[in-house]
Scaffold this active site. Structure first.
Site, PDB file in Angstrom:
ATOM      1  N   SER A 178       7.230   3.910  29.018  1.00  0.00           N
ATOM      2  CA  SER A 178       6.253   3.485  28.024  1.00  0.00           C
ATOM      3  C   SER A 178       4.867   3.739  28.602  1.00  0.00           C
ATOM      4  O   SER A 178       4.600   4.800  29.150  1.00  0.00           O
ATOM      5  CB  SER A 178       6.468   2.006  27.670  1.00  0.00           C
ATOM      6  N   TYR A 225      -0.884   6.257  19.178  1.00  0.00           N
ATOM      7  CA  TYR A 225      -0.150   6.399  20.439  1.00  0.00           C
ATOM      8  C   TYR A 225       0.391   5.041  20.889  1.00  0.00           C
ATOM      9  O   TYR A 225       1.569   4.920  21.265  1.00  0.00           O
ATOM     10  CB  TYR A 225      -1.049   6.993  21.523  1.00  0.00           C
ATOM     11  N   LYS A 272       4.387   3.777  21.445  1.00  0.00           N
ATOM     12  CA  LYS A 272       4.912   3.177  22.668  1.00  0.00           C
ATOM     13  C   LYS A 272       5.371   1.739  22.443  1.00  0.00           C
ATOM     14  O   LYS A 272       6.340   1.280  23.050  1.00  0.00           O
ATOM     15  CB  LYS A 272       3.861   3.253  23.783  1.00  0.00           C
TER      16      LYS A 272
END
Length: 275
Positions: A133, A147, A151
């Site tokens: 991650s 983004y 994650k």
């Protein structure tokens, strides 16, 4: 007997460093990446037969089948390092649908494809699943919205997976690196902000572009951490790597806890139930 690893994104950055360490430790490695030339280089520098190079985009329709076949051919799997992904930064409003889909296809759906292909064997071997991650899986900055969302999806899916796998003995660890000097940091897809987002997104991106080299940690330490986690009998579910990641996540949790306490009165206590 030597262990067998499958590593995605094995041709560069953290994936490449972990691959090199696993090979040095005597593991058989199924190295997955899109660059056939770099995979060939890995195989050429490893003892004969120690690397199975799989040139593959994990978003391809055939990816699950190809990976499952590679695992069957290897005769099993002990460790998965689910590392492939990329960064996309820009204002939430300004990232178009095609870019957003491509990001989630790789960082989330591709990650799940790899899991589906490998979990039957990892359950049988009581193996280790390392999900890569980011500090941005726990917090978001102006420009990191999509983004961070990708994650965060990996983080929560991995947390659920850890609960689901608990009776089998297979273990899941989510590794959350901060800023490290890899190709990831120099190959980000950045959407320039409009005037409306210049004071927030633009300012953050400008500061980020001016960070000195000393702000980026040595990626070797992330690879070392992954190797250590894979060998642990009782690994952590989450592991922040880098002082910036530890402090950033700690501050985010403090802020969230304070806000939760501040607004808890908006959630009324449940009514007494009749006897």
């Amino acid at each position: 007997m030597a262990s067998t690893w499958l590593i995605t994104g094995a041709t560069s950055g953290i994936g490449r460093l972990v691959t090199e360490r696993a090979l040095a430790a005597g593991a058989q490695v199924i190295a997955v990446g899109r660059r056939s030339d770099r995979l060939a280089e890995l195989a050429d520098h490893a003892p004969h037969g120690q690397v199975t190079a799989v040139t593959l985009d994990i978003t391809a329709p055939e990816a699950e089948r190809v990976l499952a076949e590679a695992v069957r051919t290897a005769g099993g799997l002990d460790v998965l390092v689910n590392n492939a992904g990329y960064g996309l930064f820009g204002a939430v409003e300004q990232i178009d649908g095609d870019k957003a889909r491509a990001l989630f296809d790789t960082n989330v759906l591709g990650n799940l494809t790899v899991l589906r292909a490998t979990l039957p064997t990892l359950r049988a071997s009581r193996g280790r699943i390392v999900q890569i991650s980011s500090v941005n899986g726990q917090l978001a900055w102006a420009s990191s919205g999509l983004y961070s969302a990708s994650k965060a999806a990996v983080e929560l899916a991995s947390e659920a997976l850890a609960h689901e796998l608990a009776p089998t003995g297979a273990k899941v660890t989510i590794v959350e690196p901060g800023l490290f000097a890899t190709e990831f940091a120099t190959s980000l897809d950045v959407v320039p902000p409009s005037d409306a987002y210049a004071p927030t997104v633009g300012q953050f991106l400008a500061r980020f572009s001016q960070l000195p080299a000393s702000a980026f940690g040595n990626a070797e330490s992330v690879a070392d951490t992954i190797m250590a986690v894979a060998a642990m009998e009782q690994p952590p579910l989450r592991l922040a790597v880098g002082a910036d990641s530890v402090e950033g996540i700690r501050e985010s949790l403090r802020s969230r806890a304070a806000e939760l306490d501040l607004w808890a009165s908006f959630s009324p206590e449940p009514a007494d139930q009749p006897a």
